[in-house]
Design a protein around this motif. Sequence first.
Motif, PDB file in Angstrom:
ATOM      1  N   UNK A 160       0.840  -1.203   0.000  1.00 37.15           N
ATOM      2  CA  UNK A 160       0.000   0.000   0.000  1.00 37.15           C
ATOM      3  C   UNK A 160       0.875   1.253   0.000  1.00 37.15           C
ATOM      4  N   UNK A 161       1.898   1.254   0.849  1.00 32.88           N
ATOM      5  CA  UNK A 161       2.778   2.421   0.930  1.00 32.88           C
ATOM      6  C   UNK A 161       3.522   2.644  -0.386  1.00 32.88           C
ATOM      7  N   UNK A 162       4.009   1.577  -0.993  1.00 31.56           N
ATOM      8  CA  UNK A 162       4.753   1.715  -2.246  1.00 31.56           C
ATOM      9  C   UNK A 162       3.865   2.238  -3.368  1.00 31.56           C
ATOM     10  N   UNK A 163       2.638   1.756  -3.440  1.00 34.14           N
ATOM     11  CA  UNK A 163       1.737   2.229  -4.486  1.00 34.14           C
ATOM     12  C   UNK A 163       1.326   3.679  -4.256  1.00 34.14           C
ATOM     13  N   UNK A 164       1.163   4.069  -2.994  1.00 39.01           N
ATOM     14  CA  UNK A 164       0.856   5.473  -2.706  1.00 39.01           C
ATOM     15  C   UNK A 164       2.027   6.370  -3.108  1.00 39.01           C
ATOM     16  N   UNK A 165       3.240   5.945  -2.772  1.00 37.87           N
ATOM     17  CA  UNK A 165       4.421   6.721  -3.168  1.00 37.87           C
ATOM     18  C   UNK A 165       4.569   6.766  -4.682  1.00 37.87           C
ATOM     19  N   UNK A 166       4.215   5.672  -5.344  1.00 38.81           N
ATOM     20  CA  UNK A 166       4.278   5.648  -6.804  1.00 38.81           C
ATOM     21  C   UNK A 166       3.317   6.663  -7.406  1.00 38.81           C
ATOM     22  N   UNK A 167       2.102   6.720  -6.876  1.00 39.32           N
ATOM     23  CA  UNK A 167       1.117   7.682  -7.379  1.00 39.32           C
ATOM     24  C   UNK A 167       1.616   9.109  -7.189  1.00 39.32           C
ATOM     25  N   UNK A 168       2.194   9.379  -6.026  1.00 38.20           N
ATOM     26  CA  UNK A 168       2.717  10.726  -5.769  1.00 38.20           C
ATOM     27  C   UNK A 168       3.885  11.031  -6.702  1.00 38.20           C
ATOM     28  N   UNK A 169       4.751  10.054  -6.891  1.00 38.22           N
ATOM     29  CA  UNK A 169       5.904  10.258  -7.776  1.00 38.22           C
ATOM     30  C   UNK A 169       5.463  10.526  -9.213  1.00 38.22           C
ATOM     31  N   UNK A 170       4.442   9.819  -9.657  1.00 38.20           N
ATOM     32  CA  UNK A 170       3.990   9.984 -11.036  1.00 38.20           C
ATOM     33  C   UNK A 170       3.396  11.366 -11.294  1.00 38.20           C
ATOM     34  N   UNK A 171       3.051  12.074 -10.234  1.00 32.21           N
ATOM     35  CA  UNK A 171       2.571  13.440 -10.419  1.00 32.21           C
ATOM     36  C   UNK A 171       3.658  14.345 -11.003  1.00 32.21           C
ATOM     37  N   UNK A 172       4.909  13.934 -10.834  1.00 29.01           N
ATOM     38  CA  UNK A 172       6.033  14.792 -11.214  1.00 29.01           C
ATOM     39  C   UNK A 172       6.859  14.208 -12.356  1.00 29.01           C
ATOM     40  N   UNK A 173       6.357  13.170 -12.994  1.00 30.67           N
ATOM     41  CA  UNK A 173       7.091  12.518 -14.084  1.00 30.67           C
ATOM     42  C   UNK A 173       6.272  12.623 -15.359  1.00 30.67           C
ATOM     43  N   UNK A 174       6.872  13.152 -16.405  1.00 32.20           N
ATOM     44  CA  UNK A 174       6.180  13.233 -17.680  1.00 32.20           C
ATOM     45  C   UNK A 174       4.995  14.179 -17.639  1.00 32.20           C
ATOM     46  N   UNK A 175       4.027  13.898 -18.489  1.00 29.60           N
ATOM     47  CA  UNK A 175       2.806  14.701 -18.553  1.00 29.60           C
ATOM     48  C   UNK A 175       1.600  13.766 -18.491  1.00 29.60           C
ATOM     49  N   UNK A 176       0.431  14.272 -18.110  1.00 29.20           N
ATOM     50  CA  UNK A 176      -0.745  13.395 -18.008  1.00 29.20           C
ATOM     51  C   UNK A 176      -1.128  12.791 -19.359  1.00 29.20           C
ATOM     52  N   UNK A 177      -1.532  11.534 -19.309  1.00 32.77           N
ATOM     53  CA  UNK A 177      -2.054  10.868 -20.497  1.00 32.77           C
ATOM     54  C   UNK A 177      -3.526  11.239 -20.641  1.00 32.77           C
ATOM     55  N   UNK A 178      -3.889  11.785 -21.786  1.00 31.94           N
ATOM     56  CA  UNK A 178      -5.248  12.307 -21.971  1.00 31.94           C
ATOM     57  C   UNK A 178      -6.041  11.549 -23.025  1.00 31.94           C
ATOM     58  N   UNK A 179      -5.501  10.476 -23.536  1.00 32.59           N
ATOM     59  CA  UNK A 179      -6.199   9.727 -24.575  1.00 32.59           C
ATOM     60  C   UNK A 179      -7.080   8.634 -23.994  1.00 32.59           C
ATOM     61  N   UNK A 180      -7.269   7.589 -24.778  1.00 34.01           N
ATOM     62  CA  UNK A 180      -8.063   6.435 -24.363  1.00 34.01           C
ATOM     63  C   UNK A 180      -7.165   5.210 -24.270  1.00 34.01           C
ATOM     64  N   UNK A 181      -7.513   4.324 -23.360  1.00 32.36           N
ATOM     65  CA  UNK A 181      -6.762   3.092 -23.186  1.00 32.36           C
ATOM     66  C   UNK A 181      -7.206   2.067 -24.232  1.00 32.36           C
ATOM     67  N   UNK A 182      -6.467   0.963 -24.387  1.00 36.73           N
ATOM     68  CA  UNK A 182      -6.839  -0.036 -25.404  1.00 36.73           C
ATOM     69  C   UNK A 182      -8.250  -0.594 -25.249  1.00 36.73           C
ATOM     70  N   UNK A 183      -8.795  -0.580 -24.025  1.00 37.92           N
ATOM     71  CA  UNK A 183     -10.156  -1.084 -23.831  1.00 37.92           C
ATOM     72  C   UNK A 183     -11.220  -0.030 -24.111  1.00 37.92           C
ATOM     73  N   UNK A 184     -10.807   1.146 -24.565  1.00 43.36           N
ATOM     74  CA  UNK A 184     -11.756   2.187 -24.926  1.00 43.36           C
ATOM     75  C   UNK A 184     -12.079   3.170 -23.826  1.00 43.36           C
ATOM     76  N   UNK A 185     -11.639   2.911 -22.597  1.00 43.07           N
ATOM     77  CA  UNK A 185     -11.910   3.823 -21.491  1.00 43.07           C
ATOM     78  C   UNK A 185     -11.013   5.050 -21.594  1.00 43.07           C
ATOM     79  N   UNK A 186     -11.588   6.185 -21.260  1.00 42.21           N
ATOM     80  CA  UNK A 186     -10.821   7.428 -21.296  1.00 42.21           C
ATOM     81  C   UNK A 186     -10.005   7.570 -20.018  1.00 42.21           C
ATOM     82  N   UNK A 187      -8.838   8.161 -20.153  1.00 43.99           N
ATOM     83  CA  UNK A 187      -7.993   8.411 -18.984  1.00 43.99           C
ATOM     84  C   UNK A 187      -8.625   9.480 -18.106  1.00 43.99           C
TER      85      UNK A 187
END
Length: 298
Positions: A160-187
């Motif tokens: 749980x702690x590692x996944x929470x830290x991962x989510x926080x870290x991803x806030x500062x890496x790259x840019x948000x993905x704004x497209x759709x995933x392969x299953x058709x769901x929007x990000x």
Amino acid sequence: MNALILLSNVFLLLLWMRLWRVGPHEFTFNPLLSGPSRLADAVIDFLRPVLIGLPSAWIAGLSLLFLLAFRGVLLCSAGADWQIVVGMGFGRVLGVGNWFDCTVFSITVFVVFLIRIWGLGFLIAVMTPARRPDRVAEAFAHFTRPFSLLPRLHMGLALVALNALLVIHLQHVGRPFTGSFPNGLAALPAALDWQQPVAAVVRLSWLTALSLTDSLHTAGGAMMGVVLASLLATITQNHGLQQLTRESVAFLLGGFSRRPVVIGLIDLTPLAYFFAMNILYGLATGLLRMLLAWSPAP
């Protein structure tokens, strides 16, 4: 691109495993460990004349960091965006061109890979009443060190702690993905506004749970890979691979291997496991996406 990244992560995992080796003969008697260990040792021995006087673990660690940076620079020049998708809910994209950012993204991708297989390890630990003494379980335990050394409860808390830290870290890496995933769901938007701490904590909770659900997807993918390997072993009449896939199926099923789903002479337990994991993954991500959409966005 995804296949190349996966293969490189598997190779890098060999060096990661070498970091946690305890004794010189620890991997000798398990063929699933001795081969990868010899490959990692060959890399270390090749670099030993350059890194004179350093212990093997230090050489393995430096080699791992160098290869992660090299992969980042290499893929940065490939001309395609690099994506990290979490829970079919949100993702991050890194555009090519900046070598430092690509290196950070390369390290992040490997960390995500480690967290996913550690999540699979926790899932198997929950489903397995007692630790199995077979070679697949031993090999997986070594590949998932140091996580596999933790007690089961501590595994869950660490995950749980590692996944929470991962989510926080991803806030500062790259840019948000704004497209759709392969299953058709929007990000979905995954930004956290710490100016509103209550809303940020709520969103962080849902995003962490989304990240945790990827362990179900990893489990389903692992079982499908074993099933395909089993079909290959049957076609080629490779008895060694057949035995290995049987042990792998039993390892992934855990305690459920005692309740097989058999129709006639066909054991459908692996396919039932695969579909069950995907159904659970779909239900969990659907519910969490709904909760995330209801939570106040920054």
